[in-house]
Design a protein around this motif. Structure first.
Motif, short mmCIF file in Angstrom:
data_model
loop_
_atom_site.label_atom_id
_atom_site.label_comp_id
_atom_site.label_asym_id
_atom_site.label_seq_id
_atom_site.Cartn_x
_atom_site.Cartn_y
_atom_site.Cartn_z
N UNK A 191 3.73 -4.39 10.39
CA UNK A 191 3.74 -4.17 8.94
C UNK A 191 3.22 -2.77 8.60
N UNK A 192 2.21 -2.32 9.35
CA UNK A 192 1.60 -1.01 9.07
C UNK A 192 2.31 0.15 9.74
N UNK A 193 2.99 -0.11 10.84
CA UNK A 193 3.57 0.95 11.67
C UNK A 193 4.40 1.98 10.90
N UNK A 194 5.27 1.57 9.98
CA UNK A 194 6.06 2.58 9.26
C UNK A 194 5.21 3.50 8.39
N UNK A 195 3.98 3.10 8.12
CA UNK A 195 3.08 3.89 7.27
C UNK A 195 2.10 4.73 8.09
N UNK A 196 2.09 4.57 9.42
CA UNK A 196 1.14 5.28 10.26
C UNK A 196 1.67 6.66 10.64
N UNK A 197 0.86 7.67 10.39
CA UNK A 197 1.22 9.05 10.77
C UNK A 197 1.14 9.23 12.28
N UNK A 198 1.91 10.14 12.85
CA UNK A 198 1.67 10.54 14.24
C UNK A 198 0.22 11.02 14.34
N UNK A 199 -0.47 10.61 15.38
CA UNK A 199 -1.88 10.93 15.54
C UNK A 199 -2.81 9.87 14.97
N UNK A 200 -2.23 8.84 14.36
CA UNK A 200 -3.06 7.75 13.82
C UNK A 200 -3.74 7.00 14.95
N UNK A 235 0.85 -1.19 0.00
CA UNK A 235 0.00 0.00 0.00
C UNK A 235 0.88 1.24 0.00
N UNK A 236 0.56 2.18 -0.85
CA UNK A 236 1.37 3.39 -0.97
C UNK A 236 0.85 4.48 -0.05
N UNK A 237 1.76 5.30 0.40
CA UNK A 237 1.39 6.47 1.18
C UNK A 237 1.32 6.21 2.68
N UNK A 238 0.80 7.22 3.37
CA UNK A 238 0.71 7.21 4.84
C UNK A 238 -0.75 7.00 5.24
N UNK A 239 -0.96 6.55 6.49
CA UNK A 239 -2.30 6.23 6.96
C UNK A 239 -2.55 6.83 8.34
N UNK A 240 -3.83 7.12 8.59
CA UNK A 240 -4.27 7.75 9.84
C UNK A 240 -5.10 6.81 10.70
N UNK A 241 -5.42 5.62 10.18
CA UNK A 241 -6.33 4.73 10.89
C UNK A 241 -6.00 3.29 10.52
N UNK A 242 -6.02 2.41 11.53
CA UNK A 242 -5.79 0.99 11.33
C UNK A 242 -6.78 0.22 12.20
N UNK A 243 -7.54 -0.68 11.58
CA UNK A 243 -8.47 -1.54 12.31
C UNK A 243 -8.08 -2.99 12.10
N UNK A 244 -7.82 -3.69 13.20
CA UNK A 244 -7.41 -5.10 13.15
C UNK A 244 -8.55 -5.99 13.62
N UNK A 245 -8.96 -6.91 12.76
CA UNK A 245 -10.01 -7.86 13.11
C UNK A 245 -9.84 -9.13 12.27
#
Length: 188
Positions: free
Chosen positions: A130-139, A108-118
């Protein structure tokens, strides 16, 4: 979004066959509120099942002008979720991808503000890493089923509670399953 469209979506949500694997209505509404309150613009959902939660989150991302990437390993579930997302008119906001999240997230390209794990509970820490490097501060990171399945995700829960990079709380938005959701704010 018009009242008529919202009403049609709420009707669709009531028609989606729910199972014990489905996100509860209370938890789905919590996700919708978290996305809107944090003004998240880009999100990842790991484990879409039939798309019930994806539609709720999709409504929120539509309101924030954002986009949700819903990842599902099971092709039949992914097809069902995609069909439900299309019925809700959210295909421009929610992208359903079929495959292993551990392989899809790095692509996935770019940065993210939200992650839902289920998804697979034992892999929550791996999904987060895996997602952490793509998560913005404040995510916002929301993880479902963290009471009933706590023993399967002990390392994940310990990581969020002890990392200086996160503030974490356990919430119950629904007593339907006797379970809860861990919600974390990524500080840096």
């Amino acid at each position: 979004m018009t009242d008529r469209l919202l009403q049609a979506r709420e009707t669709l949500l009531k028609q989606i066959r729910r199972t014990p694997m489905s996100t509860t209505p209370g938890d789905a509404m919590l996700l919708r509120i978290l996305i809107q309150a944090s003004r998240a613009r880009r999100g990842i959902e790991v484990g879409v099942f039939a798309g019930y939660g994806a539609i709720h989150m999709g409504i929120a991302f539509e309101r924030t002008g954002g986009r949700l990437y819903s990842l599902e390993i099971d092709p039949k579930r992914a097809a069902t979720a995609l069909s439900n997302v299309r019925k809700a008119g959210l295909e421009k906001t929610v992208t359903v991808l079929c495959g292993d999240a551990l392989e899809l997230i790095p692509r996935l390209r770019g940065r993210f503000d939200f992650l839902f794990l289920d998804a697979a509970k034992r892999d929550y820490l791996r999904y987060l890493k895996a997602a952490e490097p793509k998560l913005n501060p404040g995510a916002v990171v929301a993880a479902d089923n963290t009471i009933v399945h706590a023993s399967e995700m002990r390392e994940f829960l310990r990581y969020l509670r002890t990392s200086p990079d996160y503030e974490t709380v356990l919430l119950r938005a629904s007593m339907e399953k006797g379970d809860g959701m861990t919600v974390s704010l990524k500080l840096r």
